[in-house]
Design an enzyme around this catalytic site. Structure first.
Site, PDB file in Angstrom:
ATOM      1  CG  ASP A 128      -5.470 -12.269   3.618  1.00  0.00           C
ATOM      2  OD1 ASP A 128      -5.726 -11.642   4.664  1.00  0.00           O
ATOM      3  OD2 ASP A 128      -6.135 -12.177   2.580  1.00  0.00           O
TER       4      ASP A 128
ATOM      5  CB  SER B 213      -2.764   7.394  -0.044  1.00  0.00           C
ATOM      6  OG  SER B 213      -3.967   8.078   0.220  1.00  0.00           O
ATOM      7  NE  ARG B 214      -2.571   1.140  -3.528  1.00  0.00           N
ATOM      8  CZ  ARG B 214      -2.366  -0.180  -3.504  1.00  0.00           C
ATOM      9  NH1 ARG B 214      -2.166  -0.827  -4.632  1.00  0.00           N
ATOM     10  NH2 ARG B 214      -2.388  -0.841  -2.365  1.00  0.00           N
TER      11      ARG B 214
ATOM     12  CD  GLU C 281       1.464 -13.563  -8.060  1.00  0.00           C
ATOM     13  OE1 GLU C 281       2.366 -14.230  -8.602  1.00  0.00           O
ATOM     14  OE2 GLU C 281       0.248 -13.756  -8.260  1.00  0.00           O
TER      15      GLU C 281
ATOM     16  N   GLY D 215       0.824  -1.200   0.000  1.00  0.00           N
ATOM     17  CA  GLY D 215       0.000   0.000   0.000  1.00  0.00           C
ATOM     18  C   GLY D 215       0.859   1.252   0.000  1.00  0.00           C
TER      19      GLY D 215
ATOM     20  CE  LYS E 192     -12.791   8.414   6.075  1.00  0.00           C
ATOM     21  NZ  LYS E 192     -11.466   9.022   5.892  1.00  0.00           N
TER      22      LYS E 192
ATOM     23  CE  LYS F  25      -4.604   1.194   4.504  1.00  0.00           C
ATOM     24  NZ  LYS F  25      -4.334  -0.104   3.874  1.00  0.00           N
TER      25      LYS F  25
END
Length: 244
Positions: A76, A186-187, A44, A18, A142, A100
């Site tokens: 995971d 960030s994504r 992956e 991430g 949050k 997220k």
């Protein structure tokens, strides 16, 4: 902060592919000496891309990969046995793996629970079993008075992490949290959504005009995480005041 604090330390980073996880890895590589980093992810392609991004950073990074100083761990956090394997002989755990995105968590609440709650429980349990030195949980603003599945599950994750300090076999508090707002770049960041809407002459989709959003850049976020590892005493929830 002490540059040699992490010398001979073995570090596990979950959610390593991430935005935050990879930024932490790059900061460690550029600024600190360490024994090994295990970069764990269930993505992956993300692990492959991380390896490609690491190589050109400095002249010695390719050697790090070859010497297994940076180790790519596919796994995971929902799998307790994999968490046990990943935390074996590890000193420090940075737990960044999570679901997220608010809408996706709302549509898939059971999956959010499995990742953000059960997964966090797994990594804490495995860390206790393998007698790590400390664990940092990456949380979110949050989690404060949560109004969404994502916020609720992250708040539950915080409680799991902090309550792990009360396990009888732990002689001192080693679990703590740090809360972030929106990380620019960030994504899935709302900033990226706004930029796309502006570039395409679309209206900005603001949920509520009275809502306040807090932002920080990726490099600062990584530095705050690493700095907190050096000053924590266990049991804290760190809040980053530098968010704007």
């Amino acid at each position: 902060m002490k540059k040699n604090y992490f010398k001979n330390k073995k570090i596990l980073i979950t959610g390593a592919t991430g935005t935050i996880g990879s930024a932490i890895i790059f900061d460690f590589i550029k600024n600190y000496d360490f024994k090994v980093i295990r970069a764990m992810s269930n993505d992956e392609n993300g692990l492959f891309q991380l390896s490609q991004n690491i190589k050109p950073q400095t002249s010695n990074l390719h050697k790090m990969m070859k010497s297994n100083k940076i180790r790519l761990i596919y796994g995971d956090i929902r799998n307790y046995n994999r968490c046990l394997e990943a935390t074996e002989d590890i000193d420090i755990v940075i737990h960044a793996a999570a679901m997220k995105h608010v809408p996706i968590c709302e549509y898939n609440p059971d999956e959010a629970i499995e990742t953000n709650i059960i997964g966090t429980k797994n990594i804490c349990k495995a860390s206790i079993k393998n007698k790590i030195e400390k664990l940092l949980f990456i949380s979110t603003d949050k989690a404060v008075d949560p109004q969404s599945i994502m916020g609720v599950t992250k708040l539950a994750g915080e409680k799991i992490v902090l309550n792990a300090n009360d396990v009888a076999s732990i002689k001192k508090k080693i679990f703590y949290c740090i809360r972030f707002g929106n990380v620019i770049g960030s994504r899935g960041s709302v900033i990226e959504v706004f930029k796309d809407q502006i570039n395409n002459n679309k209206n900005l989709t603001v949920t509520n005009k009275n809502m306040t959003r807090f932002f920080m850049d990726i490099e600062l976020a990584a530095k705050k995480i690493i700095n907190s590892l050096q000053i924590c005493r266990g049991g804290e929830i760190f809040i980053i005041k530098a968010m704007k």
